[in-house]
Design a protein around this motif. Structure first.
Motif, short mmCIF file in Angstrom:
data_model
loop_
_atom_site.label_atom_id
_atom_site.label_comp_id
_atom_site.label_asym_id
_atom_site.label_seq_id
_atom_site.Cartn_x
_atom_site.Cartn_y
_atom_site.Cartn_z
N PHE A 198 14.23 -3.15 1.99
CA PHE A 198 13.13 -2.92 2.91
C PHE A 198 13.48 -1.90 4.01
N PHE A 199 14.76 -1.54 4.04
CA PHE A 199 15.19 -0.56 5.05
C PHE A 199 15.67 0.75 4.43
N TYR A 200 15.86 0.70 3.12
CA TYR A 200 16.48 1.84 2.43
C TYR A 200 15.47 2.97 2.29
N ARG A 201 15.77 4.13 2.88
CA ARG A 201 14.85 5.27 2.79
C ARG A 201 15.63 6.51 2.39
N PRO A 202 15.96 6.63 1.09
CA PRO A 202 16.78 7.77 0.67
C PRO A 202 15.99 9.07 0.72
N LYS A 203 16.73 10.15 0.88
CA LYS A 203 16.11 11.47 0.87
C LYS A 203 15.61 11.79 -0.54
N GLY A 204 14.53 12.47 -0.62
CA GLY A 204 14.08 12.97 -1.92
C GLY A 204 13.22 11.98 -2.70
N LEU A 205 13.06 10.77 -2.18
CA LEU A 205 12.19 9.81 -2.88
C LEU A 205 11.05 9.44 -1.94
N ARG A 206 9.88 9.24 -2.53
CA ARG A 206 8.75 8.81 -1.72
C ARG A 206 8.42 7.37 -2.07
N LEU A 207 8.07 6.59 -1.07
CA LEU A 207 7.72 5.19 -1.31
C LEU A 207 6.55 5.12 -2.28
N GLY A 208 6.61 4.13 -3.18
CA GLY A 208 5.49 3.93 -4.08
C GLY A 208 5.41 4.91 -5.23
N GLU A 218 5.80 -11.49 -10.17
CA GLU A 218 4.88 -10.52 -9.59
C GLU A 218 4.17 -11.10 -8.38
N LYS A 219 3.88 -12.39 -8.45
CA LYS A 219 3.17 -13.04 -7.35
C LYS A 219 4.00 -12.92 -6.06
N GLU A 220 5.28 -13.27 -6.18
CA GLU A 220 6.15 -13.19 -5.00
C GLU A 220 6.28 -11.75 -4.51
N ARG A 221 6.39 -10.84 -5.48
CA ARG A 221 6.54 -9.43 -5.11
C ARG A 221 5.32 -8.95 -4.35
N CYS A 222 4.17 -9.46 -4.76
CA CYS A 222 2.93 -9.12 -4.09
C CYS A 222 2.94 -9.62 -2.65
N LEU A 223 3.36 -10.89 -2.48
CA LEU A 223 3.39 -11.49 -1.16
C LEU A 223 4.33 -10.74 -0.23
N CYS A 224 5.47 -10.31 -0.77
CA CYS A 224 6.45 -9.61 0.06
C CYS A 224 6.15 -8.13 0.19
N GLU A 225 5.12 -7.68 -0.46
CA GLU A 225 4.74 -6.26 -0.45
C GLU A 225 5.89 -5.37 -0.92
N VAL A 226 6.59 -5.84 -1.94
CA VAL A 226 7.75 -5.10 -2.45
C VAL A 226 7.35 -3.69 -2.89
N ARG A 227 6.19 -3.60 -3.51
CA ARG A 227 5.78 -2.32 -4.07
C ARG A 227 5.53 -1.25 -3.02
N THR A 228 5.04 -1.65 -1.90
CA THR A 228 4.70 -0.63 -0.90
C THR A 228 5.83 -0.43 0.10
N ARG A 229 6.71 -1.40 0.22
CA ARG A 229 7.72 -1.28 1.28
C ARG A 229 9.14 -1.01 0.79
N THR A 230 9.34 -1.00 -0.53
CA THR A 230 10.68 -0.66 -1.04
C THR A 230 10.57 0.44 -2.10
N HIS A 231 11.71 1.03 -2.41
CA HIS A 231 11.72 2.06 -3.46
C HIS A 231 11.98 1.42 -4.80
N SER A 232 11.45 2.04 -5.84
CA SER A 232 11.66 1.53 -7.19
C SER A 232 12.97 2.09 -7.75
N LEU A 233 13.69 1.21 -8.44
CA LEU A 233 14.94 1.64 -9.08
C LEU A 233 14.68 2.77 -10.07
N TRP A 234 13.53 2.69 -10.73
CA TRP A 234 13.25 3.68 -11.78
C TRP A 234 13.16 5.08 -11.18
#
Lengths: 638, 543
Positions: free
Chosen positions: B112-122, B446-462
């Motif tokens: 939730f804090f990781y903001r690498p250069k060159g990647l955009r959230l979401g 997915e339900k938990e991920r939705c609640l924690c807003e993982v998709r919008t607040r963290t970067h995807s490994l992919w």
């Protein structure tokens, strides 16, 4: 759909290899079919080979299948081999016949390859030997190369059964005279040897010149000399006609104890240290005078190689603190049973306990100890700068093993094809290893069984690095195959332990020069079963179209392509390039090579057990997908 | 709660030992909320060393007169040693590492804090939704539809919002079938095998119970699965428990499909190890690998004793059986064990890898992991909380996903040309599943991920892995597309210990890396000479 979608990324894309095997367990199969397809196949005889007896309507079972399917044919026995004539080789693809053994076919068992013969009488398996009162309904032959053949004789005429069974037993088990071995009649009948290219010449070590050449090559000629004192085997029959001894050794000493107690030169290291071997002096009890004489004789001998501080010798007594031949034989006979599988059911049984069975054979531990001994000796030669004298009763068993392993590790020449053949010739053939007794080729029943199979640890020890030795481009794979870390030393002092460990660890922590000293890894996980030798006849262990064979062929193909393109670029305008026609690529079109190539069975019998569908079989009349062959999709055409 | 509350001493002089091969590192050790840093002095040439605290599995401390030694065993099986000046400082740091590495809150975790250069959230979060896979299925067959019955996660909390189901079954029937399955995991499509027109379906166990309950909608659903494949098609139910275990499950309300209730389906039992025994097997294997003093014999005894390769064998052979049923017998396959979130996913994902050439590409494999593990509700947070070194008694930990990666590695070893990705990707997935700066493996569903807003607040490994600079480590340079099924040899004789993972930090991986480097060189040389012929990248699934 898929064929269209995916376009080959590589240039040499070819039809991929179907790999289907069935995952239904034997107990889940309920079929009992017999394939009656008797084909007329002619017997192929070598020059000088004679047909001895034959039997027709013999059913050869498909080994991988417990459900008694098979092929009818003729079983014959010649003075060279037992052969089954039934399978039709023409069923093989063209590119597969390219890898056919032209002397020994897939259904041929040379007589000296037969290990054990069993007969099945009323479902009971018994070892067959000598004169039989009753003839079995089934013949099971275990081969030394670990193949297992099942022949059903139930449909064969009684008279023919008698003839073939007793014929096979006689010709594979009765004691033989050396001169009656087939190779002598073959050599007489097929004399025309093609002239060999001098570059591809294996050094035979049967002339003084060969030994001098080897001395020059290893720069051993400063301290050692080749002698011809044993010409005509006047001194000793065990020793070769020519051999190499320390220069200061007086020649008349050589004949004192019929070649015993003489340090024979094996090889010289770049720093001048030599690897020597010596057969122990015969032990004499009580006779003080004689033992005193032996002692002073040995003292004199030692002085020629042990002259501190210029030269120091370290003696390694292989008969007292190393493996015994009995250990090796016991381990091997346990180990090979793991691979002499009668049918799939038996295989599934061993599979469950695989690692504990492997462990209880202790074969891999023996391999490890051989490698370790060789590393210890390498350490003495390389790091401590001392001569090493291997001592053994006849200097013709463990001496051969250890000294040739040391040379493979230390001398890059021994890792070339010619160099390795010369090494075998030098250490094993001229070194006097009694192949005839150890492998019991003459079937002398009084020879102790335990004396056999000594040469096997050598072959196995070589197993992992082998590839690298004969193909330079894959040299870097060697270290891959091996590992790191060491274990407790057996029977050795702390000092040795430390030296060894330091040497071993420091070598492994440095970048490897693949054309210099090579040390194998000897930790537990790194010593593995040599799959290409031991698993090659077990269909369940085959990976069709996969495994290392696939990687190697792909790499070769790629390198060849790079080279060809390079040549095209470099080609002169006056059409010389046309001469660079495509070299026949050995592995191209290797559609169905198994991972165990080139040692695996070429022909796979279409035995594909289906899932137990008896529950709803009555309803179905659909196309039987299980019988379907994988289709080849040629990506090259897309 | 602030991280600073847990850090009493944030800075000390220390020496770091990283195993026999790497040279020791000296410098200033700093502790932050998420990381342990070692900054070598200004004169040193080496770079900053960084360790995510989350990846610490167990910690051991020893003190001498004026210094302390901390041994950190990491979840990726690395063992590190820190020699810290000052007894007090080293004890403080040890305590802080212990507390910070075992924080359970998801939303304060590093992703939730990781903001690498060159990647955009979401960026890559919409890369692999079920809708995308459905598009492929819809092109192959008309028998299935995308249902949003689980839109608000009320029908099944561990399924994603959208699932693929037989077209002829309506949402009402799905909801009723869900009530008959443990955790609401009703049968859904896992894979459609176009060449034979058969399907792979997964679910959890039916709640048959001691009364042998039945559910008409559930029966209808499985009937529709067969009807969708082909009139008169048959199916196998691959139960990943032994028949005895399945029978016993009835006492606790579970069970298995009664033969009479599901005509056309036949049950096969292939017991697979799961849960605690699997975790123990992993722990014992890692122990054996870490033992420096052993001969071949005790090595083999310990290798057999831990049973890890036997589990690999069972998993692969069950997947092969499912694949064989689909491709060779033209049958539909339903896979389930009890909860349907562990061994079930292992079997369905491996079966796809065997059968489906697209899942063997870089993009296809990532999609497979996303669809069959992450979205299918494998509880990563529970299963991968601890790795093999933890002293905590495992409650929910089980290396099911690691077992999957090992099986994939075995496939890759047996078919070295057929997978577009290499060992590097598998190792990366193993590391990230246990501790990662990315959000992909966070939470249990997915339900938990939705609640924690993982998709919008963290970067995807992919999106992290698909950056060009990472690709070289992850790809298989020898890849050649193979449109056929790949049938591995599953016998123990043919399986190998995955040394690249289990012995990765014990013996230097450098020889194999040298070899691969060479192979890459040859491959790139070759590509250079072929400049004039642009090739279509095989990594893009050709949809």
């Amino acid at each position: 759909m898929l064929g269209k979608g995916v376009v080959g990324g590589g240039g040499g894309t070819k039809a991929p290899k179907p790999s289907f095997v069935s995952y239904v367990r034997p107990e889940e199969i309920h079929t009992n079919e017999k394939e009656v397809t008797e084909k007329e196949v002619t017997l192929h005889l070598l020059p000088g080979e004679q047909l001895l007896c034959e039997a027709s309507t013999v059913l050869k079972y498909v080994q991988e299948d417990s459900c008694q399917r098979g092929i009818y044919g003729k079983l014959v026995c010649t003075d060279f081999k037992i052969a089954f004539l039934g399978d039709d080789d023409s069923a093989l693809d063209n590119d597969e016949t390219q890898f056919k053994n032209k002397v020994i076919g897939e259904n041929d068992i040379t007589l000296h390859c037969v290990d054990q013969i069993y007969g099945v009488f009323d479902e009971k398996k018994k070892t067959l030997f000598g004169q039989l009162k009753k003839y079995p309904e089934k013949l099971i032959i275990h081969c030394k190369d670990l193949r297992v053949f099942h022949f059903c004789l139930r449909y064969t005429k009684e008279e023919e059964v008698k003839r073939i069974v007793s014929g096979i037993i006689h010709h594979t088990q009765a004691p033989k005279l050396l001169k009656r071995l087939f190779l002598f009649s073959y050599a007489a009948a097929a004399q025309n040897h093609a002239a060999t290219d001098p570059r591809n010449h294996t050094v035979m070590f049967d002339t003084l010149k060969d030994w001098c050449w080897e001395l020059e090559r290893t720069k051993g000629s400063v301290k050692y000399k080749a002698v011809s004192v044993n010409e005509g085997y006047k001194v000793c029959e065990r020793l070769p006609a020519y051999f190499v001894v320390p220069t200061p050794l007086p020649e008349e000493e050589l004949s004192r104890f019929q070649g015993h107690g003489i340090p024979l030169w094996c090889w010289s290291c770049h720093n001048g240290c030599a690897l020597l071997k010596m057969s122990a002096l015969p032990k004499k009890e009580q006779d003080d005078g004689l033992s005193q004489m032996q002692k002073s004789f040995l003292d004199g001998i030692y002085k020629t190689i042990h002259r501190p501080p210029y030269e120091i010798v370290k003696t390694e007594d292989l008969s007292s603190n190393f493996l015994s031949l009995q250990d090796i034989q016991t381990a091997y006979s346990k180990f090979k049973q793991l691979f002499l599988i009668d049918n799939s059911t038996e295989f599934w049984d061993t599979d469950i306990k695989w690692f504990s069975l492997l462990e209880s054979s202790s074969w891999l531990d023996i391999i490890r100890r051989c490698l370790k001994k060789a590393i210890e000796i390498t350490e003495c030669l390389e790091a401590q700068n001392v001569n090493v004298l291997l001592l053994e009763e006849n200097a013709s068993d463990l001496c051969c093993l250890v000294s040739s392993l040391v040379q493979v590790m230390m001398d890059p020449h021994c890792r070339t094809r010619i160099g390795f053949q010369s090494l075998v010739q030098k250490e094993w053939i001229m070194g006097g290893h009694s192949f005839l007794d150890r492998c019991n080729h003459l079937r002398q029943s009084d020879k102790e069984e335990h004396q056999r199979q000594l040469s096997l640890p050598l072959t196995q020890s070589k197993s992992s690095p082998k590839r690298g030795f004969f193909r330079e481009e894959t040299d870097h794979l060697i270290k891959n195959l091996l590992g790191k870390r060491i274990s407790k030393l057996i029977n050795s002092s702390d000092e040795l332990h430390d030296n060894f460990r330091e040497f071993y660890d420091s070598w492994h922590s440095k970048p490897t020069d693949y054309h210099g000293l090579l040390l194998p890894h000897i930790e537990g996980p790194e010593i593995k079963v040599w799959a290409q030798r031991y698993l090659r006849w077990i269909p369940e262990a085959q990976i069709l179209g996969g495994g290392r064979a696939a990687t190697v062929s792909k790499l070769l193909e790629m390198m060849e392509e790079v080279e060809r393109l390079q040549e095209k670029i470099d080609a002169r305008p006056h059409g010389q390039g046309a001469l660079l026609a495509e070299a026949p690529l050995l592995l191209r079109g290797s559609a169905r090579l198994s991972a165990l190539f080139p040692f695996a069975l070429l022909q796979r019998h279409p035995s594909k057990p289906v899932l137990p569908t008896s529950g709803w079989k009555a309803l179905g009349d659909e196309e039987d997908l299980a019988k379907r062959e994988d289709e080849f999709v040629d990506l090259g055409d897309v | 709660m602030e991280f600073s509350d847990l850090i009493r001493t944030g800075r000390a002089q220390a020496k770091l030992l990283r195993g026999p091969e790497a040279p020791p590192l000296r410098g200033t050790l700093c502790l932050t909320g998420h990381h342990l840093l070692l900054s070598p002095g200004p004169q040193a040439t080496s770079e900053l060393w960084l360790l995510l605290l989350r990846s610490v599995d167990s910690i051991e401390k020893r003190v001498a007169s004026d210094s302390g030694t901390i041994t950190l065993r990491c979840k990726d099986l690395r063992v590190l040693q820190l020699e810290i000046e000052g007894v007090e400082a080293s004890l403080d740091i040890a305590r802080s590492i212990e507390a910070l590495s075992s924080l359970e809150s998801v939303i304060t975790s590093f992703p939730f804090f990781y903001r690498p250069k060159g990647l955009r959230l979401g960026d890559a979060w919409h890369f692999h939704p079920p809708e995308r896979y459905y598009k492929r299925v819809a092109r192959e067959t008309n028998a299935w539809r995308l249902s949003e019955v689980n839109e608000d996660f009320s029908v099944c909390p561990s399924y994603p919002r959208a699932v693929i189901v037989p077209r002829s079954v309506d949402d009402g029937a799905l909801a009723r079938s869900a009530r008959f399955r443990q955790g609401g995991r009703f049968p859904v499509l896992s894979y459609h095998h176009a060449p034979s027109g058969t399907v792979l379906v997964r679910s959890s166990q039916p709640l048959t119970g001691p009364q042998k309950r039945r559910c008409a909608e559930d029966e209808e659903l499985l009937r529709a699965v067969l009807a969708g494949a082909r009139p008169g098609a048959r199916g196998f139910i691959v139960d990943t428990r032994s028949s005895q275990a399945a029978k016993q499950a009835r006492m606790t309300g579970g069970g298995t499909e009664a033969k009479a209730a599901y005509p056309g389906w036949k049950r096969l039992h292939r017991p697979l190890e799961r849960g605690q025994p699997l975790q123990e097997s992993f722990v014992r294997l890692v122990e054996a690998c870490g033992d420096l003093q052993q001969s071949t014999d005790s090595w083999l005894r310990r290798l057999e004793g831990c049973c890890w390769l036997a589990h690999v064998k069972e998993a692969l052979s069950t997947a092969c059986l499912a694949a064989q049923g689909m491709e060779r017998e033209g049958a539909c396959i339903l896979v389930h064990g009890a909860e349907g979130t562990d061994s079930t996913l292992l079997v369905t994902s491996l079966a796809q890898l065997i059968l489906d050439p697209l899942s063997r590409t870089m993009a296809g494999f990532q999609e497979l992991v996303e669809r069959e593990w992450i979205q299918a509700g494998h509880p990563f947070q529970l299963r991968c909380a601890h790795s093999a070194f933890s002293h905590a008694r495992p409650k929910h930990e089980a290396p099911t996903f690691l077992l999957f990666l090992d099986c994939v590695w075995q496939l890759g070893r047996q078919f070295p040309l057929s997978l577009e990705f290499g060992e590097g990707l598998l190792l990366a997935l193993f590391e990230h599943a246990y501790a990662s700066p990315f959000g992909t493996f966070l939470c249990n569903s997915e339900k938990e991920r939705c609640l924690c807003e993982v998709r919008t607040r963290t970067h995807s490994l992919w999106s992290g892995l698909n950056q060009p600079k990472e690709q070289r480590k992850l790809r298989n340079p020898l890849y050649a597309p193979n449109p056929l099924a790949i049938w591995p040899s599953v016998e123990l004789q043919s399986l190998r210990l995955w040394q690249g993972l289990f012995l990765r930090w014990i013996r230097p991986p450098e020889p194999s890396e040298v070899a691969w480097e060479k192979v890459w060189q040859i491959v790139t040389d070759k590509e250079k000479t072929k400049l004039s012929q642009p090739t279509v990248s095989a990594s893009e699934p050709q949809l």
